[in-house]
Design an enzyme around this catalytic site. Structure first.
Site, PDB file in Angstrom:
ATOM      1  N   ASP A 108     -11.333 -32.553  99.942  1.00 49.24           N
ATOM      2  CA  ASP A 108     -10.124 -32.924  99.200  1.00 49.24           C
ATOM      3  C   ASP A 108      -9.506 -34.174  99.835  1.00 49.24           C
ATOM      4  OD1 ASP A 108      -7.937 -31.151  97.269  1.00 49.24           O
ATOM      5  OD2 ASP A 108      -7.177 -32.867  98.403  1.00 49.24           O
TER       6      ASP A 108
ATOM      7  N   HIS B 178     -12.027 -26.357  89.374  1.00 51.85           N
ATOM      8  CA  HIS B 178     -12.401 -26.472  90.793  1.00 51.85           C
ATOM      9  C   HIS B 178     -11.822 -25.324  91.592  1.00 51.85           C
ATOM     10  CE1 HIS B 178      -8.742 -28.858  90.074  1.00 51.85           C
ATOM     11  NE2 HIS B 178      -8.349 -28.501  91.288  1.00 51.85           N
TER      12      HIS B 178
HETATM   13  P1  DGP Z   1      -5.271 -29.235  91.630  1.00 50.77           P
HETATM   14  O1  DGP Z   1      -3.806 -29.429  91.928  1.00 50.77           O
HETATM   15  O2  DGP Z   1      -5.664 -27.779  91.804  1.00 50.77           O
HETATM   16  O3  DGP Z   1      -5.686 -29.820  90.319  1.00 50.77           O
HETATM   17  O4  DGP Z   1      -6.028 -29.976  92.799  1.00 50.77           O
HETATM   18  C1  DGP Z   1      -6.550 -31.254  92.675  1.00 50.77           C
HETATM   19  C2  DGP Z   1      -6.958 -31.691  94.048  1.00 50.77           C
HETATM   20  O5  DGP Z   1      -7.848 -32.780  93.905  1.00 50.77           O
HETATM   21  C3  DGP Z   1      -5.809 -32.157  94.933  1.00 50.77           C
HETATM   22  O6  DGP Z   1      -5.737 -31.308  96.079  1.00 50.77           O
HETATM   23  C4  DGP Z   1      -6.198 -33.566  95.341  1.00 50.77           C
HETATM   24  C5  DGP Z   1      -7.647 -33.665  94.957  1.00 50.77           C
HETATM   25  N1  DGP Z   1      -8.051 -34.974  94.456  1.00 50.77           N
HETATM   26  C6  DGP Z   1      -7.496 -35.664  93.420  1.00 50.77           C
HETATM   27  N2  DGP Z   1      -8.146 -36.815  93.210  1.00 50.77           N
HETATM   28  C7  DGP Z   1      -9.149 -36.845  94.128  1.00 50.77           C
HETATM   29  C8  DGP Z   1     -10.178 -37.802  94.408  1.00 50.77           C
HETATM   30  O7  DGP Z   1     -10.316 -38.846  93.767  1.00 50.77           O
HETATM   31  N3  DGP Z   1     -11.016 -37.501  95.433  1.00 50.77           N
HETATM   32  C9  DGP Z   1     -10.901 -36.339  96.156  1.00 50.77           C
HETATM   33  N4  DGP Z   1     -11.787 -36.140  97.141  1.00 50.77           N
HETATM   34  N5  DGP Z   1      -9.952 -35.412  95.905  1.00 50.77           N
HETATM   35  C10 DGP Z   1      -9.090 -35.682  94.911  1.00 50.77           C
END
Ligand code: DGP
Length: 112
Positions: free
Chosen positions: A30, A99
């Site tokens: 994340d 996810h």
């Molecule tokens: P949610 O709130 O459950 O939809 O979690 C989305 C998560 O995704 C949040 O913890 C941050 C992560 N995230 C968002 N954009 C990106 C990205 O471009 N790369 C990565 N590695 N994580 C991301």
């Protein structure tokens, strides 16, 4: 080209720190970790959230769930881990591609 960030990560179009991938799922760190270990487990297939799951996804979901403890073990999370799935804006979901969050590496507070 998809405008879904996670589809683009799964396709290799956007960079991510990938720790596992197979024909059905991709697992990466994340970008805003909430714990020392914070992984996201996504299906390659675009499914917006838990709400859109149908019986045809059963094998995929079982694969994702059964992968979680193996990923935790590979990350050294001997004491346990937390799994979170946010669903819809009311559930705090920000990326509308299904996810599982896998968190651990410190004593996480209770949910109460
Ligand atoms: P949610 O709130 O459950 O939809 O979690 C989305 C998560 O995704 C949040 O913890 C941050 C992560 N995230 C968002 N954009 C990106 C990205 O471009 N790369 C990565 N590695 N994580 C991301």
């Amino acid at each position: 080209m998809s405008d879904c960030i996670f589809c683009r990560i799964a396709a290799g179009e956007l960079p991510a720190d990938i720790v596992h991938e197979d024909e059905r799922v991709v697992v990466f760190k994340d970008i805003h970790p909430k714990a020392p270990v914070h992984l996201l487990v996504i299906p390659r297939q675009h499914i917006p959230s838990l709400r859109e799951l149908t019986p045809e996804h059963d094998a995929l979901v079982a694969h994702m769930v059964r992968l979680l403890p193996r990923l935790a073990e590979a990350q050294g999370l001997k004491d346990g881990f937390r799994t979170v799935v946010n669903t819809g804006p009311g559930g705090g979901q920000e990326v509308f591609h299904l996810h599982f969050h896998l968190l651990g590496g410190k004593r996480l507070p209770g949910m109460a």
